[in-house]
Design a protein around this motif. Structure first.
Motif, PDB file in Angstrom:
ATOM      1  N   LYS A 177       0.959  -1.376   0.039  1.00 40.00           N
ATOM      2  CA  LYS A 177      -0.056   0.005  -0.139  1.00 40.00           C
ATOM      3  C   LYS A 177       0.823   1.181   0.016  1.00 40.00           C
ATOM      4  O   LYS A 177       0.704   2.139  -0.811  1.00 40.00           O
ATOM      5  N   GLN A 181       1.367   4.119  -2.601  1.00 37.39           N
ATOM      6  CA  GLN A 181       0.933   5.590  -2.201  1.00 37.39           C
ATOM      7  C   GLN A 181       2.256   6.516  -2.439  1.00 37.39           C
ATOM      8  O   GLN A 181       1.969   7.865  -3.033  1.00 37.39           O
ATOM      9  N   SER A 230      -5.899   5.179   3.917  1.00 39.93           N
ATOM     10  CA  SER A 230      -6.006   4.144   3.045  1.00 39.93           C
ATOM     11  C   SER A 230      -5.406   4.984   1.598  1.00 39.93           C
ATOM     12  O   SER A 230      -5.119   5.868   1.241  1.00 39.93           O
ATOM     13  N   HIS A 232      -7.002   4.813  -1.031  1.00 38.37           N
ATOM     14  CA  HIS A 232      -8.448   5.695  -1.665  1.00 38.37           C
ATOM     15  C   HIS A 232      -8.267   7.002  -0.824  1.00 38.37           C
ATOM     16  O   HIS A 232      -8.580   7.821  -1.760  1.00 38.37           O
ATOM     17  N   THR A 234      -6.101   8.570  -0.077  1.00 42.17           N
ATOM     18  CA  THR A 234      -4.629   9.194  -0.903  1.00 42.17           C
ATOM     19  C   THR A 234      -5.080   9.803  -2.042  1.00 42.17           C
ATOM     20  O   THR A 234      -4.875  11.046  -2.687  1.00 42.17           O
ATOM     21  N   TYR A 235      -5.735   9.123  -2.862  1.00 38.71           N
ATOM     22  CA  TYR A 235      -6.493   9.450  -4.168  1.00 38.71           C
ATOM     23  C   TYR A 235      -7.198  10.588  -3.953  1.00 38.71           C
ATOM     24  O   TYR A 235      -7.189  11.580  -4.701  1.00 38.71           O
ATOM     25  N   SER A 236      -8.096  10.464  -3.186  1.00 35.24           N
ATOM     26  CA  SER A 236      -9.301  11.650  -2.741  1.00 35.24           C
ATOM     27  C   SER A 236      -8.603  13.080  -2.366  1.00 35.24           C
ATOM     28  O   SER A 236      -9.015  13.812  -2.956  1.00 35.24           O
ATOM     29  N   SER A 239      -6.978  14.589  -5.433  1.00 31.84           N
ATOM     30  CA  SER A 239      -8.339  14.754  -6.367  1.00 31.84           C
ATOM     31  C   SER A 239      -8.836  16.136  -5.903  1.00 31.84           C
ATOM     32  O   SER A 239      -9.238  17.041  -6.764  1.00 31.84           O
TER      33      SER A 239
END
Length: 261
Positions: A177, A181, A230, A232, A234-236, A239
């Motif tokens: 993970k 990241q 998480s 997810h 990090t993506y958020s 974004s």
């Protein structure tokens, strides 16, 4: 002949009782060693971690001396291993390394108690004048007890093995993970920097003075922040940062058109 056998059994009784006392003392110290090692792992700072590790090592040193006298070699070896690992823990300077060695020593402290269980179970009390049939019965009972303890030890070893495998699996998943990241972090922060520069350039070209210096939120993440969230999340985060920059540009251009009118 009867007197000789009786004397022989009396000497065995004296020796085994003395050995039991020494092994009993070792068991008590071994229990202290285990308790202190477990408390050490519950500590959240290096000072308390080392204090309990020292107490555990002192208890294991007493176990080592007692088991040499009572002849419990397995417990003696396990206590020696625990002492060596706890010495490394006390010599370490970082919290994680101290905890690592204490955790390894904990397995040896458990082995000490299991070995002492086997040793004390194998020592029987021979009363003067005990018959052969009674001795055979006692021997059979001891063999059954030993077998039960061996089975118990096998189960504990299997549980420890499963725990270690689970820990390795969890560690591998965390590393996977974090690697994903870090890759995302490098790409996202590089592109956000370019986007920020592009927005500044557009604002200048359009001669849109927002009346304030165009700034963006801090979109740089630390390793600690990445580890605590998480993939997810990090993506958020990245974004949202890109969207905030785009919204700021839209706001500045809208205000600029209103001024022109």
């Amino acid at each position: 002949m009867r007197k000789t056998i009786t004397l022989f059994l009396f000497l065995i009784s004296f020796y085994t009782v003395a050995a039991t006392i020494n092994c009993g003392t070792a068991y008590q110290d071994g229990t202290y060693g285990l308790q202190h090692a477990e408390k050490a792992l519950e500590a959240n700072n290096i000072k308390h971690l080392k204090e309990y590790a020292l107490r555990s090592m002192e208890a294991q040193q007493r176990v080592f001396e007692s088991t040499e006298q009572c002849g419990c070699s397995e417990a003696n070896n396990s206590s020696y291993n625990a002492i060596e690992k706890l010495k490394k823990a006390l010599a370490a300077e970082k919290f994680d390394m101290v905890r690592y060695y204490v955790k390894n020593a904990l397995a040896d402290t458990r082995s000490v108690l299991l070995a002492l269980d086997l040793c004390t179970a194998s020592v029987s009390y021979y009363a003067v004048g005990t018959s052969i049939d009674e001795l055979s019965l006692q021997e059979q009972e001891l063999l059954e007890q030993q077998q039960q303890l061996i089975e118990k030890q096998k189960k504990i070893e299997e549980q420890l093995k499963l725990q270690q495998e689970l820990q390795m699996k969890i560690r591998a998943q965390k590393e996977e993970k974090f690697a994903a990241q870090k890759k995302l972090q490098i790409e996202a922060e590089t592109n956000l920097t370019k986007l920020e520069e592009s927005i500044r350039s557009i604002v200048i070209q359009m001669q849109c003075d927002p009346g304030y210096e165009f700034t963006t939120n801090n979109y740089h993440r630390t390793d600690k922040e990445l580890e605590g969230e998480s993939l997810h999340a990090t993506y958020s985060f990245y974004s949202d940062q890109a969207q905030q920059m785009a919204n700021q540009l839209i706001t500045i251009l809208s205000n600029c058109r209103k001024k022109d009118k």
